[in-house]
Design an enzyme around this catalytic site. Structure first.
Site, mmCIF file in Angstrom:
data_model
loop_
_atom_site.group_PDB
_atom_site.id
_atom_site.type_symbol
_atom_site.label_atom_id
_atom_site.label_comp_id
_atom_site.label_asym_id
_atom_site.label_seq_id
_atom_site.Cartn_x
_atom_site.Cartn_y
_atom_site.Cartn_z
ATOM 1 N N ASN A 13 0.949 -1.161 -0.079
ATOM 2 C CA ASN A 13 0.042 0.126 0.031
ATOM 3 C C ASN A 13 0.761 1.297 0.110
ATOM 4 O O ASN A 13 1.491 1.516 0.975
ATOM 5 C CB ASN A 13 -0.879 -0.069 1.168
ATOM 6 N N LYS A 15 -0.019 4.272 -0.397
ATOM 7 C CA LYS A 15 -0.633 5.446 0.255
ATOM 8 C C LYS A 15 -0.486 6.708 -0.661
ATOM 9 O O LYS A 15 -0.337 6.478 -1.998
ATOM 10 C CB LYS A 15 -0.032 5.858 1.755
ATOM 11 N N HIS A 99 -9.643 0.821 5.113
ATOM 12 C CA HIS A 99 -8.449 0.999 5.942
ATOM 13 C C HIS A 99 -8.571 1.616 7.002
ATOM 14 O O HIS A 99 -9.373 2.630 6.703
ATOM 15 C CB HIS A 99 -7.296 1.506 4.733
ATOM 16 N N GLU A 171 -5.472 -5.411 10.773
ATOM 17 C CA GLU A 171 -4.492 -4.359 10.808
ATOM 18 C C GLU A 171 -4.578 -3.593 12.336
ATOM 19 O O GLU A 171 -5.373 -2.737 12.209
ATOM 20 C CB GLU A 171 -4.476 -3.201 9.646
ATOM 21 N N SER A 216 3.266 -2.342 10.247
ATOM 22 C CA SER A 216 4.918 -2.299 10.683
ATOM 23 C C SER A 216 5.459 -3.709 10.218
ATOM 24 O O SER A 216 6.384 -4.133 10.767
ATOM 25 C CB SER A 216 5.145 -1.794 12.003
HETATM 26 C C1 PEP Z 1 -0.782 -0.081 5.962
HETATM 27 O O1 PEP Z 1 -0.683 0.925 5.458
HETATM 28 O O2 PEP Z 1 -1.774 -0.694 5.814
HETATM 29 C C2 PEP Z 1 0.191 -0.495 6.704
HETATM 30 C C3 PEP Z 1 0.141 -1.422 7.506
HETATM 31 O O3 PEP Z 1 1.268 0.471 6.847
HETATM 32 P P1 PEP Z 1 2.685 -0.016 7.675
HETATM 33 O O4 PEP Z 1 3.211 -1.432 6.975
HETATM 34 O O5 PEP Z 1 3.661 1.260 7.124
HETATM 35 O O6 PEP Z 1 2.716 -0.061 9.084
#
Ligand code: PEP
Length: 258
Positions: A13, A15, A99, A171, A216
């Site tokens: 992702n 973003k 999300h 998440e 993360s």
């Molecule tokens: C995400 O954007 O869904 C995400 C898990 O970001 P990160 O891996 O940076 O924590």
């Protein structure tokens, strides 16, 4: 890492990051990594304007497929700034809904997330439904309730075929972009909660739903998450912008676990 019936899936992702040139380079390098691991399905969710050029550059049989970070629930109309699933469908395989940056940053309700999921099914793409609790909710002992509520709101009364294509991304909000990943044990517990709720909806279809962990994920912790029996891959934010790190994560999802 996963039941033999479920193909591991790693999604990046991006973003609101990357220039067009960076997007092309990152997609090319990710494509090379994905081609070395045909046993892993790999997808990239770029910013909207890069979806069409990337899908066109990747061609008809790409090792890595494009997805959308969000979609509108409606098909067309006076919805300034929104993009319909129908407009994106020719270019994408995956559509992410729910999300936490949409739920919490843009105040999306469970009902809106459900309507967006309806739109993904309408255009027959792979839905990726993100769920997860905030830190406050976890500390109050409500993590299971929150995730159960989000799932039920999105999935109740769906036909079993809908669960078979579904991807659920667990998440925890406090782990997204913070560098503070959940532990594999916490993830295992919550993935079990997700899988058992899916079982209540449809026993057989639930075994085909892929569950991802997100929050993360990095090259050095991915293998521990992917070793959790109910986890079938990852939804990766920051590390997907670094070709070397994302390559390591794709490898960790592969047959030999990298
Ligand atoms: C995400 O954007 O869904 C995400 C898990 O970001 P990160 O891996 O940076 O924590």
């Amino acid at each position: 890492m996963t039941s033999t019936a479920r193909i591991p899936l790693v999604l990046g992702n991006w973003k609101m990051h990357t220039s067009l040139a960076e997007a092309h380079e990152l997609a090319r390098m990710t494509g090379e990594a994905a081609a070395r691991h045909p046993e892993v399905e790999v997808g990239l969710l770029p910013p909207y304007p890069w979806i069409v050029p990337l899908a066109e550059a990747l061609g008809t049989e790409p090792a890595v497929r494009v997805g959308a970070q969000d979609i509108a629930a409606e098909t067309a109309g006076a919805f300034t700034g929104d993009v319909a699933a129908e407009m994106l469908a020719p270019y994408v395989r995956f559509m992410l809904v729910g999300h936490s940056e949409r739920r919490h940053g843009h105040g999306e309700t469970d009902a809106e997330v459900r309507a967006k999921l309806d739109a993904v099914y309408r255009v027959d793409r792979i839905p990726v439904l993100a769920v997860g609790e905030t830190e406050e909710e976890r500390q109050a002992g409500r993590a299971v309730d929150v995730v159960t509520r989000q799932l039920a709101a999105a999935l109740n009364d769906r036909p079993s075929a809908a669960l078979e294509t579904l991807v659920v991304a667990y998440e925890p909000v406090w782990a997204i972009g913070t560098g503070q990943a959940a532990t594999p044990d916490d993830t295992s517990e919550m993935a079990g909660v997700v899988r058992s709720l899916l079982h209540q909806l449809d026993q057989a279809a639930a075994e085909r739903t892929r569950i991802l962990y997100g929050g993360s994920v990095k090259a050095d912790n991915a293998r521990a998450f992917f070793a959790v029996p109910d986890i079938d891959g990852g939804l990766v934010g920051g590390a997907s912008l670094d070709a070397r790190a994302f390559t390591g994560i794709i490898a960790a999802a592969g047959v030999d676990g990298g």
